[in-house]
Design a protein around this motif. Structure first.
Motif, PDB file in Angstrom:
ATOM      1  N   THR A   1       3.514  76.099 -53.883  1.00 50.53           N
ATOM      2  CA  THR A   1       4.023  76.819 -52.704  1.00 50.53           C
ATOM      3  C   THR A   1       5.533  77.024 -52.795  1.00 50.53           C
ATOM      4  OG1 THR A   1       2.241  75.857 -51.377  1.00 50.53           O
ATOM      5  CG2 THR A   1       4.083  76.817 -50.183  1.00 50.53           C
ATOM      6  N   ALA A   2       6.269  76.003 -53.236  1.00 50.26           N
ATOM      7  CA  ALA A   2       7.726  76.122 -53.330  1.00 50.26           C
ATOM      8  C   ALA A   2       8.125  77.166 -54.375  1.00 50.26           C
ATOM      9  CB  ALA A   2       8.341  74.774 -53.663  1.00 50.26           C
ATOM     10  N   VAL A   3       7.486  77.123 -55.520  1.00 44.18           N
ATOM     11  CA  VAL A   3       7.809  78.098 -56.570  1.00 44.18           C
ATOM     12  C   VAL A   3       7.374  79.498 -56.155  1.00 44.18           C
ATOM     13  CG1 VAL A   3       7.329  78.766 -58.952  1.00 44.18           C
ATOM     14  CG2 VAL A   3       7.769  76.380 -58.402  1.00 44.18           C
ATOM     15  N   ALA A   4       6.200  79.613 -55.532  1.00 41.78           N
ATOM     16  CA  ALA A   4       5.721  80.924 -55.068  1.00 41.78           C
ATOM     17  C   ALA A   4       6.632  81.489 -53.977  1.00 41.78           C
ATOM     18  CB  ALA A   4       4.285  80.817 -54.573  1.00 41.78           C
ATOM     19  N   ALA A   5       7.157  80.620 -53.096  1.00 42.35           N
ATOM     20  CA  ALA A   5       8.075  81.092 -52.047  1.00 42.35           C
ATOM     21  C   ALA A   5       9.352  81.636 -52.676  1.00 42.35           C
ATOM     22  CB  ALA A   5       8.395  79.950 -51.085  1.00 42.35           C
ATOM     23  N   PHE A   6       9.879  80.930 -53.680  1.00 40.55           N
ATOM     24  CA  PHE A   6      11.088  81.403 -54.352  1.00 40.55           C
ATOM     25  C   PHE A   6      10.853  82.757 -55.009  1.00 40.55           C
ATOM     26  CE2 PHE A   6      13.400  81.665 -58.419  1.00 40.55           C
ATOM     27  CZ  PHE A   6      14.674  81.793 -57.922  1.00 40.55           C
ATOM     28  N   ILE A   7       9.783  82.871 -55.764  1.00 37.84           N
ATOM     29  CA  ILE A   7       9.496  84.135 -56.460  1.00 37.84           C
ATOM     30  C   ILE A   7       9.179  85.236 -55.464  1.00 37.84           C
ATOM     31  CG2 ILE A   7       7.904  85.274 -58.057  1.00 37.84           C
ATOM     32  CD1 ILE A   7       7.716  82.581 -59.540  1.00 37.84           C
ATOM     33  N   GLY A   8       8.395  84.920 -54.446  1.00 43.49           N
ATOM     34  CA  GLY A   8       8.050  85.924 -53.433  1.00 43.49           C
ATOM     35  C   GLY A   8       9.266  86.404 -52.660  1.00 43.49           C
TER      36      GLY A   8
ATOM     37  N   LYS B   1      14.796  88.326 -43.200  1.00 46.63           N
ATOM     38  CA  LYS B   1      15.151  86.934 -42.908  1.00 46.63           C
ATOM     39  C   LYS B   1      14.162  85.976 -43.572  1.00 46.63           C
ATOM     40  CE  LYS B   1      17.347  87.824 -38.462  1.00 46.63           C
ATOM     41  NZ  LYS B   1      17.273  87.643 -37.022  1.00 46.63           N
ATOM     42  N   LEU B   2      12.875  86.280 -43.484  1.00 45.98           N
ATOM     43  CA  LEU B   2      11.871  85.419 -44.102  1.00 45.98           C
ATOM     44  C   LEU B   2      12.022  85.386 -45.625  1.00 45.98           C
ATOM     45  CD1 LEU B   2       8.700  86.270 -41.984  1.00 45.98           C
ATOM     46  CD2 LEU B   2      10.069  84.180 -41.922  1.00 45.98           C
ATOM     47  N   ALA B   3      12.381  86.522 -46.223  1.00 47.07           N
ATOM     48  CA  ALA B   3      12.582  86.561 -47.674  1.00 47.07           C
ATOM     49  C   ALA B   3      13.759  85.682 -48.082  1.00 47.07           C
ATOM     50  CB  ALA B   3      12.800  88.003 -48.132  1.00 47.07           C
ATOM     51  N   TRP B   4      14.850  85.692 -47.310  1.00 46.20           N
ATOM     52  CA  TRP B   4      15.986  84.833 -47.616  1.00 46.20           C
ATOM     53  C   TRP B   4      15.629  83.354 -47.455  1.00 46.20           C
ATOM     54  CZ3 TRP B   4      19.891  86.050 -50.438  1.00 46.20           C
ATOM     55  CH2 TRP B   4      20.393  87.346 -50.462  1.00 46.20           C
ATOM     56  N   VAL B   5      14.882  83.035 -46.404  1.00 46.67           N
ATOM     57  CA  VAL B   5      14.467  81.646 -46.198  1.00 46.67           C
ATOM     58  C   VAL B   5      13.581  81.191 -47.353  1.00 46.67           C
ATOM     59  CG1 VAL B   5      13.063  80.162 -44.724  1.00 46.67           C
ATOM     60  CG2 VAL B   5      14.755  81.671 -43.703  1.00 46.67           C
ATOM     61  N   ALA B   6      12.671  82.041 -47.789  1.00 50.14           N
ATOM     62  CA  ALA B   6      11.785  81.671 -48.896  1.00 50.14           C
ATOM     63  C   ALA B   6      12.577  81.547 -50.200  1.00 50.14           C
ATOM     64  CB  ALA B   6      10.681  82.714 -49.051  1.00 50.14           C
TER      65      ALA B   6
ATOM     66  N   PHE C   1      12.384  86.454 -53.733  1.00 53.03           N
ATOM     67  CA  PHE C   1      13.184  87.275 -54.637  1.00 53.03           C
ATOM     68  C   PHE C   1      12.586  88.671 -54.772  1.00 53.03           C
ATOM     69  CE2 PHE C   1      14.042  88.874 -58.917  1.00 53.03           C
ATOM     70  CZ  PHE C   1      15.420  88.924 -58.884  1.00 53.03           C
ATOM     71  N   VAL C   2      11.280  88.726 -54.990  1.00 56.90           N
ATOM     72  CA  VAL C   2      10.613  90.025 -55.149  1.00 56.90           C
ATOM     73  C   VAL C   2      10.729  90.852 -53.874  1.00 56.90           C
ATOM     74  CG1 VAL C   2       8.362  91.121 -55.479  1.00 56.90           C
ATOM     75  CG2 VAL C   2       9.072  89.267 -56.987  1.00 56.90           C
ATOM     76  N   ALA C   3      10.558  90.205 -52.712  1.00 58.71           N
ATOM     77  CA  ALA C   3      10.649  90.934 -51.440  1.00 58.71           C
ATOM     78  C   ALA C   3      12.042  91.525 -51.251  1.00 58.71           C
ATOM     79  CB  ALA C   3      10.299  90.011 -50.280  1.00 58.71           C
ATOM     80  N   LEU C   4      13.069  90.766 -51.585  1.00 55.08           N
ATOM     81  CA  LEU C   4      14.433  91.297 -51.427  1.00 55.08           C
ATOM     82  C   LEU C   4      14.714  92.433 -52.395  1.00 55.08           C
ATOM     83  CD1 LEU C   4      16.432  88.004 -50.860  1.00 55.08           C
ATOM     84  CD2 LEU C   4      15.990  89.801 -49.199  1.00 55.08           C
ATOM     85  N   VAL C   5      14.202  92.331 -53.615  1.00 55.50           N
ATOM     86  CA  VAL C   5      14.429  93.398 -54.593  1.00 55.50           C
ATOM     87  C   VAL C   5      13.685  94.664 -54.184  1.00 55.50           C
ATOM     88  CG1 VAL C   5      14.001  94.099 -56.975  1.00 55.50           C
ATOM     89  CG2 VAL C   5      14.981  91.866 -56.501  1.00 55.50           C
ATOM     90  N   VAL C   6      12.465  94.507 -53.695  1.00 56.99           N
ATOM     91  CA  VAL C   6      11.673  95.675 -53.293  1.00 56.99           C
ATOM     92  C   VAL C   6      12.306  96.361 -52.089  1.00 56.99           C
ATOM     93  CG1 VAL C   6       9.459  96.364 -52.294  1.00 56.99           C
ATOM     94  CG2 VAL C   6       9.515  94.900 -54.302  1.00 56.99           C
ATOM     95  N   ARG C   7      12.843  95.572 -51.164  1.00 60.02           N
ATOM     96  CA  ARG C   7      13.440  96.142 -49.950  1.00 60.02           C
ATOM     97  C   ARG C   7      14.839  96.705 -50.198  1.00 60.02           C
ATOM     98  NH1 ARG C   7      11.187  95.151 -45.214  1.00 60.02           N
ATOM     99  NH2 ARG C   7      13.185  95.167 -44.138  1.00 60.02           N
TER     100      ARG C   7
END
Length: 159
Positions: free
Chosen positions: A127-134, A97-102, A136-142
């Motif tokens: 922070t906004a750009v890092a949240a978007f990239i983070g 959920k946090l990854a989708w929100v980010a 995306f990466v979290a969803l791909v890794v999971r």
């Protein structure tokens, strides 16, 4: 003559006669009797005599208004397929959920800030750009890329 020269001569004859017309018509070709279909008997369609339709039920009649019975409801549903209800969506855990929100929150903040002409600090942009990239990466890794745990020894036709 060698076998190779015989093949070459046959090949030359085939190429030379490529554009020639056929000697026999296709109607003259032999046709095995086992391929023939038996003659189909003529079918006669018998229609019941037409009865005069009551007023308002002809081919040019207006559709019935609301609250008027249009006929047997089984006639309308004949041939209609209604699929079963879909299974419920899987429950998401907190990190997903946090990854989708980010993933959507970072670009949404940048879009709102740009449309509202807000003065953005460097750390807010980062922070906004890092949240978007983070996100995306979290969803791909999971994302699971292997077969399901209950697939057994044979994957078979996995859909």
């Amino acid at each position: 003559m060698t076998p190779q020269s015989d093949e070459d001569e046959v090949w030359r004859q085939i190429v030379a006669s490529f554009n020639d017309t056929a000697e026999r018509d296709s109607a003259d070709q032999p046709w095995p009797d086992s391929e023939n279909l038996p003659p189909e008997p003529t079918r006669r369609v018998v229609r019941p005599p037409e009865e005069p339709e009551p007023a308002g039920h002809g081919p040019y009649a207006e559709p019935p208004g609301p609250g008027v019975d249009a006929g047997d409801p089984d006639d309308e549903d004949e041939g209609h397929y209604e699929p079963p209800p879909p299974p419920p969506l899987p429950k998401l855990d907190l990190p997903t959920k946090l990854a989708w929100v980010a993933l959507f929150g970072g670009p949404a903040y940048l879009l709102v800030a740009a449309m509202a002409s807000w003065q953005m600090e460097g750390w807010a942009l980062f922070t906004a750009v890092a949240a978007f990239i983070g996100g995306f990466v979290a969803l791909v890794v999971r994302m699971g890329d292997g077969p399901p745990n209950d697939s057994g020894w044979d994957d078979g036709a996995v859909l």
